[in-house]
Enzyme design. Structure first.
Site, PDB file in Angstrom:
ATOM      1  N   ASP A 108      -7.562 -10.103  19.250  1.00  0.00           N
ATOM      2  CA  ASP A 108      -7.607 -11.380  18.524  1.00  0.00           C
ATOM      3  C   ASP A 108      -5.936 -11.900  18.193  1.00  0.00           C
ATOM      4  OD1 ASP A 108      -7.569  -9.296  16.654  1.00  0.00           O
ATOM      5  OD2 ASP A 108      -9.450  -9.946  15.613  1.00  0.00           O
TER       6      ASP A 108
ATOM      7  N   ASP B  43     -23.047  -6.663  26.269  1.00  0.00           N
ATOM      8  CA  ASP B  43     -22.294  -5.483  26.842  1.00  0.00           C
ATOM      9  C   ASP B  43     -23.163  -4.429  26.711  1.00  0.00           C
ATOM     10  OD1 ASP B  43     -20.094  -6.255  28.375  1.00  0.00           O
ATOM     11  OD2 ASP B  43     -18.823  -5.440  26.845  1.00  0.00           O
TER      12      ASP B  43
ATOM     13  N   ASP C   7     -18.917 -13.045  15.995  1.00  0.00           N
ATOM     14  CA  ASP C   7     -19.351 -11.899  16.262  1.00  0.00           C
ATOM     15  C   ASP C   7     -20.952 -11.831  16.260  1.00  0.00           C
ATOM     16  OD1 ASP C   7     -16.952 -10.736  16.723  1.00  0.00           O
ATOM     17  OD2 ASP C   7     -16.552  -9.893  14.766  1.00  0.00           O
TER      18      ASP C   7
ATOM     19  N   ASP D  73     -22.630 -10.423  14.085  1.00  0.00           N
ATOM     20  CA  ASP D  73     -23.524 -10.498  12.883  1.00  0.00           C
ATOM     21  C   ASP D  73     -23.038 -11.858  11.837  1.00  0.00           C
ATOM     22  OD1 ASP D  73     -20.890  -9.339  13.130  1.00  0.00           O
ATOM     23  OD2 ASP D  73     -21.082  -9.151  10.878  1.00  0.00           O
TER      24      ASP D  73
END
Length: 759
Positions: free
Chosen positions: A273, A129, A176, A178
């Protein structure tokens, strides 16, 4: 009075209850009954008619705490682990999604590389994004597929919906940007999808930057505590056994058919979520939680990041409460699922009763206003219930509730939760903000306002109470003493919270991976890179690397190395040795008056080939980080009992991290290992070789020379090419106090280090 007990959904739990679990459940029933009796007593016999609003606020705070405790106890009714899943069948189409927005290249590179190299055939997609050309090039380099969209509508949920329309995997793993998965992540979790009704399989979040704001390390015990231990080790297993485990946005696998049935990923909340999980459960789909460390990410490093993340969670939950997906009214949920979701929601209302509890001692000491009748019997009853309640919560959670640390962290994010609760009234749509992975500590009075306000009010009340003529005013001394005790407690909590907020380093550039790795070290001519300067040609000094990443490393040596010294390194990784060149950027002198010859050498890697970098990444995340968590998670109740009983094995052990030289059997040349812990009767070290029990060894460390000992245990780690060796001294030794203090200080610095090693 009878209490209806929850009937858990089928979860694959096969373990028998046992005496301890039966006793814990009996304690839950007794605690609920006691809480009901206490609340009735509070409502009927402690109301104060002179302070109507104040008294009602106190009662409302207790009622909210009562409901939170009841839902918490029901959620933790069954904490037995889930049965392992069978291996997945071949042929499933699996996609791996990595949504990203503004993460730096080194963080994203680690995640993409390890996602691509997971076991089981799959396709890795990077959902960018941030619309960054270098991310597309990175995907081509590492073997992933790149996907971007023309806009950023609905933030992460919109990004996932865009990927849902452009990919075709029947199962979707999400990470994610990371989070780095273990190589066996898919093979450990996919088997649960043999049940066609399972839509979600979730693994816990673990973080490899163990020096973050939400981590606390205990040097004397070697244990690591995080602010999310209770959630992942007790609450989520309990939710799983009630059929209510929910998606936490990463480290999970989803079934495409289930997501498509609910209309894609909901966009009505910034915590998409939890909202997705509510919709899945409402449609009859099942979820699974597997409490294994299968992925490692980056926790919020600083106070500002920590509070920003908590604010987003709180505001997102408020949006869910205002939406048609509110679990209290959403059709299709079982009563167990409603109770479990209600407990999660009530956690984010925790600041409301705390606002009342924080104010009561200071307000009473300053003004005499009290929300209850201050009779001695009333106060004793309330204190008795408080003590029993805290003990019950500790036992129900199997020790996961750490009362002092929970109080400190609750005060830190106290005002943040209050600010988030305002979204329930305003209904304002909030922008999605990605938690920063880099940056600097930004301290301000706004961030410290919660601890400062509570500390100021409690301290003012205490100081005012020290002047009897002004403070007592005819009041009884016993209530003043009780209020003063609580005010003193809040002063201590406030000081601890301020210390926590102010003790963080001021910058962060990278993260370091810890654990002893053997390495061969050769010094080169610092000016010309010629032949070795301090060692003969062809020879090398064997040492241990204590912490490193792809760019820098830290070694412990028994002699100093000058700045700008060029080094040739041969790091012995499990797969094969990695050769690299490095330059010394700093050398810290840790010598003490007791003869400690110890130096902390920092070096920057200047020459490392791509294959060597990949081997280092594999070692960091597939070997070093999992092993570190296995060690830090060890519980030692039996060792504590032995220490209290005064047995020989129970000698006090100090968690250290320094090089130790040893000679085994007939060896004449010393070998170097990494010391792990030490007592007056023995030590534990990590070496590059295994030694059978009974082997005679001679060890030297920190100025203590030639201690004769014998190997009592050796645990090999084939995947790491190392072994953990425990030895017992022939005679107990006296350990110098300054040696232990210096070594423990070094251990703490090593685990809390961040920023460039040369800093």
């Amino acid at each position: 009075m009878s209490v209806a007990l929850p009937v858990p959904a089928r979860t694959g739990v096969d373990a028998p209850l046992g005496l301890v679990e039966t006793a814990r459940r009996a304690l839950i029933v007794l605690s609920i009954a006691g809480a009901v009796a206490y609340l009735v007593w509070r409502a009927l016999f402690t109301y104060h008619p002179e302070y109507v609003v104040y008294s009602l606020l106190f009662l409302a705070a207790d009622c909210l705490g009562f409901v939170t405790f009841i839902t918490f106890a029901i959620t933790l009714w069954d904490l037995r682990p889930r049965s392992p899943a069978p291996p997945p069948p071949p042929g499933w189409r699996v996609d791996v999604w990595i949504p990203t927005y503004n993460e730096p290249e080194d963080v994203l590179r680690r995640t993409i590389y390890h996602c691509v190299h997971m076991e089981y055939p799959h396709t890795t997609w990077v959902l960018d994004d941030g619309h960054r050309p270098w991310v597309q090039q990175l995907c081509e380099e590492l073997g992933a597929r790149y996907l971007s969209r023309p806009d950023n509508l609905h933030a992460k949920a919109g990004n996932l919906n865009h990927a849902l329309a452009h990919t075709d995997g029947e199962l979707i793993a999400t990470f994610d940007a990371d989070f780095v998965p273990a190589r066996n992540f898919l093979t450990r979790l996919l088997g649960h999808f043999r049940d066609e009704r399972v839509a979600l399989v979730q693994a816990p979040q673990h973080y490899y930057n163990i020096d973050s704001f939400q981590h606390r390390f205990e040097p004397r015990t070697g244990r690591l505590w995080t602010a999310q231990d209770l959630f992942f080790d007790a609450v989520m297993p309990g939710k799983d056994n009630l059929g209510a485990a929910y998606w936490i946005g990463t480290c999970a696998i989803l079934r495409r058919r289930a997501i498509e049935q609910i209309g894609g990923f909901p966009t009505r909340s910034v915590v998409e979520d939890m909202l997705t999980s509510i919709e899945l459960h409402a449609h009859g789909w099942r979820s699974v939680y597997v409490n294994e460390p299968l992925a490692f990410g980056i926790a919020p490093a600083y106070l500002a990041q920590f509070l920003s993340q908590r604010l987003r969670w709180t505001q997102g939950v408020m949006q869910i409460v205002r939406s048609p997906s509110n679990p209290l009214v959403r059709r299709g949920l079982t009563w167990q699922q409603r109770v479990s979701y209600l407990n999660s929601i009530l956690h984010f209302f925790d600041a409301l009763p705390r606002l009342v509890y924080y104010a009561i001692p200071g307000v009473y000491l300053l003004s005499g206003a009290t929300p209850v009748f201050l009779k001695a019997a009333t106060l004793k009853m309330m204190l008795l219930y408080l003590g029993l309640h805290l003990l019950a919560v500790k036992a129900i959670s199997k020790g996961e509730v750490r009362i002092w640390r929970n109080e400190v962290y609750a005060l830190v994010h106290f005002l943040t939760y209050l600010k988030g609760n305002l979204a329930l009234l305003t209904g304002r749509q909030l922008p999605f903000r990605v938690t920063e992975k880099r940056g600097r500590q930004r301290l301000s009075l706004r961030l410290l306002a919660g601890p400062l306000l509570v500390l100021g009010l409690s301290l003012a009340g205490l100081l005012y109470a020290l002047v009897p003529a002004m403070s007592t005013g005819g009041r009884e001394l016993f209530p003043i003493a009780i209020a003063g005790a609580f005010a003193g407690f809040y002063v201590l909590v406030g000081l601890a919270a301020l210390r926590l907020c102010l003790s963080r380093p001021l910058h962060q550039e990278s993260y370091y991976f810890h654990g002893g790795v053997p390495a061969e070290l050769v010094e080169e001519d610092a000016r010309h890179g010629g032949p070795p300067a301090a060692t003969p040609a062809g020879s090398a000094e064997l040492t241990m690397v204590g912490a490193m990443n792809e760019r820098e490393l830290l070694m412990m040596t028994s002699r100093p190395l000058p700045p700008h010294q060029l080094l040739r390194l041969r790091i012995r990784l499990p797969a094969r040795a990695v050769s690299a060149r490095a330059v010394v950027t700093g050398c810290a002198d840790l010598r003490t008056r007791d003869g400690l010859e110890l130096y902390e050498v920092h070096a920057a890697i200047t020459d490392l080939d791509p294959e060597g970098e990949r081997l280092l990444l594999d070692h960091f995340f597939q070997t070093a980080v999992p092993r570190l968590f296995r060690r830090l998670a060890r519980r030692v109740p039996l060792a504590l009992w032995r220490r209290w009983l005064g047995t020989r094995r129970g000698a006090r052990r100090y968690t250290l991290h320094m090089p130790v030289a040893y000679r085994a059997g007939e060896q004449t040349a010393p070998r170097v290992a990494m010391l792990e812990d030490l007592s007056r009767t023995g030590l534990c070290m990590t070496a590059a070789e295994s030694l059978p029990p009974g082997t005679a060894v001679c060890v030297s460390f920190a100025g203590i020379r030639d201690l004769r000992a014998r190997v009592v245990r050796c645990e090999t780690w084939p995947e790491e090419n190392t072994a953990t060796i425990a030895v017992r001294f022939d005679f107990p030794v006296v350990l110098p106090r300054r040696l232990l203090r210096a070594a423990e200080h070094h251990r703490t610095r090593l685990l809390r280090r961040r920023g460039p090693l040369s800093g």
